[in-house]
Design a protein around this motif. Structure first.
Motif, PDB file in Angstrom:
ATOM      1  N   CYS A 150       0.802  -1.229   0.000  1.00 50.58           N
ATOM      2  CA  CYS A 150       0.000   0.000   0.000  1.00 50.58           C
ATOM      3  C   CYS A 150       0.833   1.275   0.000  1.00 50.58           C
ATOM      4  O   CYS A 150       1.399   1.670  -1.008  1.00 50.58           O
ATOM      5  N   GLU A 151       0.968   1.913   1.152  1.00 48.81           N
ATOM      6  CA  GLU A 151       1.606   3.223   1.275  1.00 48.81           C
ATOM      7  C   GLU A 151       3.033   3.247   0.752  1.00 48.81           C
ATOM      8  O   GLU A 151       3.535   4.294   0.354  1.00 48.81           O
ATOM      9  N   ASP A 152       3.682   2.096   0.725  1.00 48.80           N
ATOM     10  CA  ASP A 152       5.078   2.029   0.296  1.00 48.80           C
ATOM     11  C   ASP A 152       5.281   2.525  -1.128  1.00 48.80           C
ATOM     12  O   ASP A 152       6.384   2.937  -1.490  1.00 48.80           O
ATOM     13  N   ILE A 153       4.235   2.465  -1.949  1.00 45.51           N
ATOM     14  CA  ILE A 153       4.401   2.844  -3.349  1.00 45.51           C
ATOM     15  C   ILE A 153       3.915   4.262  -3.644  1.00 45.51           C
ATOM     16  O   ILE A 153       4.088   4.770  -4.742  1.00 45.51           O
ATOM     17  N   TRP A 154       3.332   4.908  -2.654  1.00 44.55           N
ATOM     18  CA  TRP A 154       2.768   6.236  -2.895  1.00 44.55           C
ATOM     19  C   TRP A 154       3.839   7.314  -2.985  1.00 44.55           C
ATOM     20  O   TRP A 154       3.578   8.401  -3.481  1.00 44.55           O
TER      21      TRP A 154
END
Length: 543
Positions: A150-154
Motif C-alpha cells: 500500500c503506502e510504500d508505493i505512494w
C-alpha cells in the motif's frame, strides 16, 4: 507469465472464512496461472484495529498462512497478514508473504505506516527494513520480484525506488486503500507514473468491500512498463482477473471499467450498506419515510443493497405533515416494491402534550415540541425494527449533521446511516442519478420529492430555509471548514457573508456531542465525521 489478481471481499476477524475464500481462489486458478496476488492483510481483513493486541489472534493468522501454503503446489501466492518480528516478539508487522510450492520464500514488512485520517498503523505496527526483493522461478524463467504494501508505493522513496534500481522485473503492491470520491483515478494515475518511471511492469491488488464505515473499492490494475493499463478490475466487485504479462499486444489503453462520478459514489454506498448487513448477520431494515429526499435516497440505497422486500418503511404523519408528503412516501414505497405502513403520531403526541404541558412554560413556542415529535417517531421505528430483528436506518445527511439539524434519539436513532457522509447537494445529485436507472414513466424517487423545498414538517409551514442558508451555499461553507480546515475570514473571502460563516462554524462546533453519538455510515469523502475528524466535545476555542 500469467498472473491472477484476486481482489477479494474479506471480513475483519473471520480468519476461517477468509482462509477458505483464499484457498478456494487458489484451487480455482492455480492450474491456469503462475502467480496469484491477494490484498493487504487478506488473512484478517482491514483494519483489524485492537484485535491486533491479542497475541492469540496474531498466532492464528500465522497458522492460517501455513494452511494456505499447503495448497500452493505449483503456484506462487502473495498475500498480506500481521506477524510478530522473528527475533523481537513484542514488535508487530504488517507483512506480505510470498509462498511458492508450499514453502514460504520471503516475508516483507511494510515500511511506510500511515497515521492520518482513518489510518492508525503506528498504534499497532513497527516499520520493516527488508528490501522486498526475491528471485523466483515463474513460467520457466528466473524473475526478480519486488513486493511492497500500500503506502510504500505512494512516495518516490524506498523501498520501491530501491527495488527498481536493483533490477526488479516485476513490482507487486498489495493494498487496502479506502475509497473516497475522486480517489480511484488519482491512485491509478500515481501507479501509472510509477511503472513508467521505473520502466517495470506493476501489479496492484486492492481490497474490496465494506468494513464498518470504510469502503474498499478494489479497482486493481496491471500496468505495463510503459505506464499503460493492461487491465483494470471493476470497482466495488469481488473479482479475479488473469493477465498475461508477456502479451503486450493485449494492452488496453482505454479503460472500460470506469464509472461516472455519480455511479461510482452510488455503487460505493450500496456495497458498503450490503456488507454492513451481511457481515453483521442482518437481513432486514426499517426506516421512517417522510416523503423527503433524504429518506428517499436512504431507502433506495438499502433496497438495492438487500432487496426491497427486506426494507420496511414507516410513514408517521403528524398534524403538521402535508398531504403530498404522505403521497410522495407511498409512491416511493410502491415504486420500489417496499412494504410500508402508516402510523399517525398525533394520538401519541396529544398524550405527551397533556402530560408535559403543566411542566413547561410556552411549551409550543420552542424546539421541545419539534424534538418530541421526532422522538416519538424514533420510538416507533425502533419498536418495529426490534420486532423484525432489523437494523433501523438513520436518514440524516452530512450537511444537517454538521450543523446539528438533527434530533438525538429521534431521527438520529438507529444502527446505520447510509447517507451520513453525503452533503445535501450530493443527495440531490444521487437521487437524479438513481432515477436514470428506472423508466421515465416510473422513476424510483418521485419527482415531487426532488423538486419540493425541504422541510422537517415539525411546525406549521416549516422549511429548512427558515433555519439554514440555501444548501448549495451551506455545503460550500461546510466543505471549506470541515474538509479544508479554513477559518471564517478565509471562507468569507470566497464570497460569503462573514456573519453567516461565523454562525455556521459555531453550529458545527457546538454540535460535536451529537455527532459522537451518531450511527456509523459509509465514508465516501476524505474527511468524514468519526475516524477522520476527531474533535473534542468540550472545546473552548473561539474562531
Amino acid at each position: 507469465m500469467k498472473v491472477a489478481i484476486a481482489q477479494i471481499n474479506v471480513k475483519v476477524g473471520d480468519l476461517h472464512g477468509n482462509t477458505e475464500r483464499i484457498i478456494e481462489t487458489i484451487k480455482n486458478h492455480r492450474e491456469a496461472v503462475d502467480l496469484i496476488v491477494f490484498p493487504e492483510l487478506a488473512i484478517c481483513g482491514y483494519p483489524p484495529e485492537d484485535l491486533l493486541f491479542h497475541r492469540q489472534f496474531i498466532h492464528d493468522c500465522y497458522h492460517a498462512v501455513q494452511t494456505i501454503a499447503d495448497h500452493c503446489k505449483d503456484v506462487a501466492v502473495v498475500l498480506g497478514y500481521p506477524r510478530f518480528h522473528a527475533h523481537e516478539p513484542d514488535k508487530l508487522h504488517n507483512s506480505a508473504v510470498l509462498i511458492q510450492n508450499e514453502h514460504i520464500k520471503m516475508v516483507y514488512d511494510k515500511h511506510k505506516l500511515p497515521n492520518y485520517l482513518v489510518f492508525d498503523e503506528m498504534r499497532y505496527f513497527t516499520a520493516g527494513g527488508h528490501d522486498g526483493l526475491v528471485d523466483i522461478s515463474l513460467a520457466g524463467q528466473s524473475i526478480k520480484v519486488g513486493i511492497t504494501i500500500c503506502e510504500d508505493i505512494w512516495y518516490d522513496a524506498e523501498p520501491v525506488v530501491n527495488q527498481a534500481s536493483l533490477g526488479a522485473d516485476l513490482l507487486i503492491n498489495i493494498s487496502a486503500s479506502p475509497y473516497a470520491a475522486g480517489k480511484i483515478d488519482r491512485r491509478i494515475d500515481m501507479l501509472k507514473r510509477r511503472a513508467e518511471s521505473f520502466e517495470t511492469p506493476l501489479i496492484y491488488c486492492n481490497l474490496v468491500g465494506g468494513q464498518d464505515e470504510l469502503i474498499f473499492d478494489g479497482s486493481s490494475v496491471a500496468i505495463d512498463r510503459h505506464g499503460d493499463v493492461m487491465c483494470r478490475l471493476e470497482s466495488f466487485k469481488n473479482q479475479v482477473q488473469i493477465i498475461d504479462l508477456n502479451d503486450e499486444t493485449k494492452v488496453e489503453t482505454t479503460d472500460n471499467n470506469t464509472l461516472s462520478n455519480e455511479a461510482e459514489l452510488y455503487q460505493s454506498l450500496v456495497m458498503c450498506t450490503r456488507d454492513y448487513f451481511v457481515k453483521n448477520g442482518f437481513s432486514k431494515a426499517v426506516l421512517g419515510l417522510s416523503g423527503g429526499i433524504d429518506s428517499a435516497l436512504s431507502a433506495v440505497i438499502c433496497c438495492d443493497a438487500i432487496g426491497a422486500q427486506n426494507v420496511t418503511g414507516l410513514l408517521m404523519p403528524s398534524k403538521f405533515s402535508s398531504d403530498h408528503s404522505v403521497a410522495d412516501a407511498k409512491a416511493l414505497a410502491n415504486n420500489m416494491g417496499m412494504p410500508h405502513h402508516v402510523v399517525p403520531i398525533e394520538p401519541m403526541h396529544q398524550v405527551f402534550e397533556s402530560n408535559l404541558s403543566p411542566l413547561f412554560d410556552d411549551y409550543f413556542q420552542n424546539l421541545t415540541d419539534e424534538n418530541l415529535q421526532a422522538r416519538i417517531r424514533g420510538v416507533l421505528n425502533m419498536a418495529v425494527a426490534n420486532n423484525q430483528n432489523a437494523i433501523l436506518l438513520c436518514t440524516g445527511n452530512k450537511s444537517e449533521t454538521a450543523v446539528g439539524y438533527t434530533t438525538l434519539y429521534g431521527d438520529m436513532a438507529g444502527g446505520f446511516a447510509p447517507i451520513k457522509d453525503l452533503f445535501k447537494m450530493q443527495v440531490y445529485a444521487l437521487c437524479q442519478y438513481r432515477n436514470t436507472l428506472a423508466s421515465d414513466d416510473k422513476p424510483a424517487i418521485p419527482h415531487n420529492t426532488i423538486e419540493k423545498p425541504p422541510s422537517a414538517e415539525l411546525r406549521p409551514d416549516q422549511k429548512d430555509s427558515d433555519s439554514l442558508p440555501d444548501y448549495a451555499e451551506l455545503d460550500q461553507i461546510l466543505e471549506a471548514y470541515i474538509h479544508n480546515h479554513q477559518d471564517a475570514e478565509q471562507i468569507a473571502a470566497l464570497g460569503f457573508d462573514l456573519s453567516l460563516v461565523k454562525r455556521i462554524l459555531r453550529l458545527v462546533d457546538i454540535n460535536e456531542y451529537k455527532r459522537q453519538q451518531a450511527a456509523p455510515g459509509p465514508r465516501v469523502t476524505q474527511m468524514g465525521f468519526g475516524k477522520d475528524r476527531r474533535m473534542p466535545i468540550t472545546n473552548g476555542y473561539n474562531h
